[in-house]
Write a protein that holds these residues in place. Structure first.
Motif, PDB file in Angstrom:
ATOM      1  N   GLU A 175       7.362  40.565 -10.733  1.00 57.06           N
ATOM      2  CA  GLU A 175       6.670  41.829 -10.497  1.00 57.06           C
ATOM      3  C   GLU A 175       7.588  42.789  -9.756  1.00 57.06           C
ATOM      4  O   GLU A 175       8.195  42.425  -8.744  1.00 57.06           O
ATOM      5  CB  GLU A 175       5.391  41.615  -9.691  1.00 57.06           C
ATOM      6  N   PHE A 176       7.694  44.010 -10.270  1.00 54.73           N
ATOM      7  CA  PHE A 176       8.495  45.058  -9.654  1.00 54.73           C
ATOM      8  C   PHE A 176       7.577  46.109  -9.043  1.00 54.73           C
ATOM      9  O   PHE A 176       6.474  46.334  -9.523  1.00 54.73           O
ATOM     10  CB  PHE A 176       9.398  45.731 -10.687  1.00 54.73           C
ATOM     11  N   ASP A 177       8.055  46.720  -7.992  1.00 59.02           N
ATOM     12  CA  ASP A 177       7.363  47.872  -7.414  1.00 59.02           C
ATOM     13  C   ASP A 177       8.431  48.815  -6.875  1.00 59.02           C
ATOM     14  O   ASP A 177       9.629  48.516  -6.938  1.00 59.02           O
ATOM     15  CB  ASP A 177       6.418  47.431  -6.293  1.00 59.02           C
ATOM     16  N   PHE A 178       8.021  49.945  -6.345  1.00 60.17           N
ATOM     17  CA  PHE A 178       8.988  50.859  -5.773  1.00 60.17           C
ATOM     18  C   PHE A 178       9.581  50.235  -4.517  1.00 60.17           C
ATOM     19  O   PHE A 178       8.898  49.523  -3.777  1.00 60.17           O
ATOM     20  CB  PHE A 178       8.326  52.196  -5.457  1.00 60.17           C
ATOM     21  N   PRO A 179      10.858  50.474  -4.264  1.00 62.46           N
ATOM     22  CA  PRO A 179      11.501  49.866  -3.089  1.00 62.46           C
ATOM     23  C   PRO A 179      10.886  50.364  -1.791  1.00 62.46           C
ATOM     24  O   PRO A 179      10.203  51.399  -1.750  1.00 62.46           O
ATOM     25  CB  PRO A 179      12.964  50.333  -3.215  1.00 62.46           C
ATOM     26  N   ALA A 180      11.139  49.631  -0.717  1.00 63.36           N
ATOM     27  CA  ALA A 180      10.759  50.098   0.610  1.00 63.36           C
ATOM     28  C   ALA A 180      11.461  51.429   0.875  1.00 63.36           C
ATOM     29  O   ALA A 180      12.543  51.690   0.332  1.00 63.36           O
ATOM     30  CB  ALA A 180      11.155  49.066   1.664  1.00 63.36           C
ATOM     31  N   ALA A 206       7.414  61.279  -1.819  1.00 65.22           N
ATOM     32  CA  ALA A 206       7.056  60.392  -2.925  1.00 65.22           C
ATOM     33  C   ALA A 206       5.973  59.414  -2.506  1.00 65.22           C
ATOM     34  O   ALA A 206       5.032  59.134  -3.268  1.00 65.22           O
ATOM     35  CB  ALA A 206       8.297  59.638  -3.410  1.00 65.22           C
ATOM     36  N   GLY A 207       6.074  58.889  -1.289  1.00 66.08           N
ATOM     37  CA  GLY A 207       5.042  57.970  -0.802  1.00 66.08           C
ATOM     38  C   GLY A 207       3.683  58.638  -0.724  1.00 66.08           C
ATOM     39  O   GLY A 207       2.659  58.030  -1.075  1.00 66.08           O
ATOM     40  N   GLU A 219      -0.211  58.238 -12.558  1.00 67.17           N
ATOM     41  CA  GLU A 219       1.003  57.533 -12.162  1.00 67.17           C
ATOM     42  C   GLU A 219       1.660  58.297 -11.027  1.00 67.17           C
ATOM     43  O   GLU A 219       1.586  59.522 -10.950  1.00 67.17           O
ATOM     44  CB  GLU A 219       1.968  57.421 -13.351  1.00 67.17           C
ATOM     45  N   GLY A 220       2.308  57.570 -10.117  1.00 65.62           N
ATOM     46  CA  GLY A 220       2.986  58.197  -8.995  1.00 65.62           C
ATOM     47  C   GLY A 220       4.411  58.610  -9.343  1.00 65.62           C
ATOM     48  O   GLY A 220       4.891  58.400 -10.461  1.00 65.62           O
ATOM     49  N   VAL A 221       5.083  59.187  -8.380  1.00 63.91           N
ATOM     50  CA  VAL A 221       6.464  59.630  -8.563  1.00 63.91           C
ATOM     51  C   VAL A 221       7.376  58.415  -8.703  1.00 63.91           C
ATOM     52  O   VAL A 221       7.333  57.496  -7.886  1.00 63.91           O
ATOM     53  CB  VAL A 221       6.925  60.489  -7.369  1.00 63.91           C
ATOM     54  N   LEU A 261      -1.063  69.141  -5.271  1.00 61.99           N
ATOM     55  CA  LEU A 261       0.159  68.378  -5.028  1.00 61.99           C
ATOM     56  C   LEU A 261       1.183  69.206  -4.257  1.00 61.99           C
ATOM     57  O   LEU A 261       1.910  68.673  -3.408  1.00 61.99           O
ATOM     58  CB  LEU A 261       0.761  67.903  -6.352  1.00 61.99           C
ATOM     59  N   LEU A 262       1.246  70.486  -4.549  1.00 65.92           N
ATOM     60  CA  LEU A 262       2.159  71.358  -3.813  1.00 65.92           C
ATOM     61  C   LEU A 262       1.760  71.447  -2.341  1.00 65.92           C
ATOM     62  O   LEU A 262       2.620  71.496  -1.454  1.00 65.92           O
ATOM     63  CB  LEU A 262       2.189  72.749  -4.443  1.00 65.92           C
ATOM     64  N   ARG A 263       0.447  71.441  -2.065  1.00 69.86           N
ATOM     65  CA  ARG A 263      -0.004  71.440  -0.676  1.00 69.86           C
ATOM     66  C   ARG A 263       0.373  70.132   0.008  1.00 69.86           C
ATOM     67  O   ARG A 263       0.764  70.119   1.190  1.00 69.86           O
ATOM     68  CB  ARG A 263      -1.514  71.672  -0.622  1.00 69.86           C
ATOM     69  N   VAL A 264       0.251  69.020  -0.727  1.00 70.32           N
ATOM     70  CA  VAL A 264       0.671  67.709  -0.183  1.00 70.32           C
ATOM     71  C   VAL A 264       2.150  67.752   0.149  1.00 70.32           C
ATOM     72  O   VAL A 264       2.587  67.249   1.195  1.00 70.32           O
ATOM     73  CB  VAL A 264       0.370  66.585  -1.200  1.00 70.32           C
ATOM     74  N   ALA A 265       2.942  68.365  -0.735  1.00 69.69           N
ATOM     75  CA  ALA A 265       4.382  68.472  -0.494  1.00 69.69           C
ATOM     76  C   ALA A 265       4.666  69.288   0.758  1.00 69.69           C
ATOM     77  O   ALA A 265       5.527  68.914   1.583  1.00 69.69           O
ATOM     78  CB  ALA A 265       5.062  69.095  -1.712  1.00 69.69           C
ATOM     79  N   ASP A 266       3.959  70.388   0.947  1.00 74.67           N
ATOM     80  CA  ASP A 266       4.159  71.219   2.149  1.00 74.67           C
ATOM     81  C   ASP A 266       3.873  70.423   3.404  1.00 74.67           C
ATOM     82  O   ASP A 266       4.604  70.513   4.404  1.00 74.67           O
ATOM     83  CB  ASP A 266       3.254  72.459   2.083  1.00 74.67           C
ATOM     84  N   ILE A 267       2.780  69.639   3.363  1.00 72.74           N
ATOM     85  CA  ILE A 267       2.395  68.855   4.559  1.00 72.74           C
ATOM     86  C   ILE A 267       3.404  67.739   4.811  1.00 72.74           C
ATOM     87  O   ILE A 267       3.855  67.514   5.927  1.00 72.74           O
ATOM     88  CB  ILE A 267       0.978  68.273   4.355  1.00 72.74           C
TER      89      ILE A 267
END
Length: 270
Positions: A175-180, A206-207, A219-221, A261-267
């Motif tokens: 099983e693979f996932d995004f790295p720490a 990204a988190g 799906e996430g980044v 999503l842009l607001r999430v990025a600003d925060i």
């Protein structure tokens, strides 16, 4: 092949960069030595394809990669007769070439292929390691250097596109996932050339976006998109534009979600 021999091969070849986050490299080596098929499962863009490329080069084996899709048939993998200059000649498919050459054959997103593909794979995934070519009457026995690797994204599975238990249980599975975050920052910095200090905020963003998976996002980044974003910034694109182009726009076409999503990025970026 011993570990020291593997290192020597890796030193002599242009091995694609891959940063291990666990024991996946050792497990791949064990599977190869014991002629066992391998299934990789994990989200899009988390490094599965790069991992296979890295390991094939590290082991000194040729690699045939097939991106599976709805129209991929068993004949696309094994081969077919073609007309050439008025003659009918047989042309091997990538799976057949891999078996003949003792190469690694990697089927990316195998669940996307048509169901007759798994029927062809079954004799290669048990102790027989055989590939029957009904159209030519050949029965190919895979040499020791051959390895079958498949992957899929469990997040995209549905009733119509899922590996049957009888197929899944023919493979070892990792099983693979995004790295720490610290590992992902090092990977993105290495791949993009952007200093790690400037990559860390992108990984943090990204988190935050991945935490929205299953809510506003399917799906996430991916780590791949992070590399793209960092590459743009490193080449002089303003961070805000690079983030929108590489981390926001690819995730959704919904205008309201995009603004959220842009607001999430600003925060996330302060």
């Amino acid at each position: 092949m011993t570990r020291s021999a593997l290192k020597a091969v890796a030193d002599d070849l242009d091995v694609p960069y891959y940063k291990a986050v666990g024991d996946e490299c050792e497990l791949f080596e064990h599977a190869f030595r014991h002629r066992l098929p391998l299934l990789l499962k994990g989200p899009t863009g988390c490094g599965k394809t790069r991992f296979v490329s890295h390991m094939a080069a590290r082991l000194g084996r040729p690699l045939y990669t097939v991106s599976c899709h709805d129209d991929l048939t068993a004949a696309d993998l094994t081969g077919r007769y073609l007309l050439k200059g008025g003659d009918t000649v047989w042309a091997d498919g990538p799976l057949t070439r891999a078996v003949r050459e003792g190469a690694v054959c990697y089927l990316d997103e195998v669940v996307e292929a048509r169901k007759d593909v798994t029927v062809v794979l079954h004799p290669l995934t048990d102790d027989r390691r055989l590939l029957p070519l009904d159209r030519t009457g050949e029965l190919l026995e895979a040499p020791d250097g051959f390895m079958l690797v498949v992957s899929y994204n469990p997040g995209y599975q549905n009733v119509l596109k899922a590996l049957k238990p009888s197929t899944r249980q023919r493979f070892l599975a990792i099983e693979f996932d995004f790295p720490a975050p610290e590992d992902e920052a090092a990977i993105v910095a290495r791949e993009s050339g952007l200093p790690e200090g400037r990559v860390v905020p992108l990984v943090r963003l990204a988190g935050a976006l991945r935490a929205l998976k299953g809510q506003d996002l399917e799906e996430g980044v991916s780590t791949r998109l992070l590399v793209y974003c960092a590459t743009l910034i490193g080449s002089g694109v303003k961070p805000e534009r690079a983030i929108r182009t590489a981390l926001i726009e690819p995730l959704t076409d919904d205008a309201d979600v995009r603004q959220a999503l842009l607001r999430v990025a600003d925060i996330a970026l302060g």
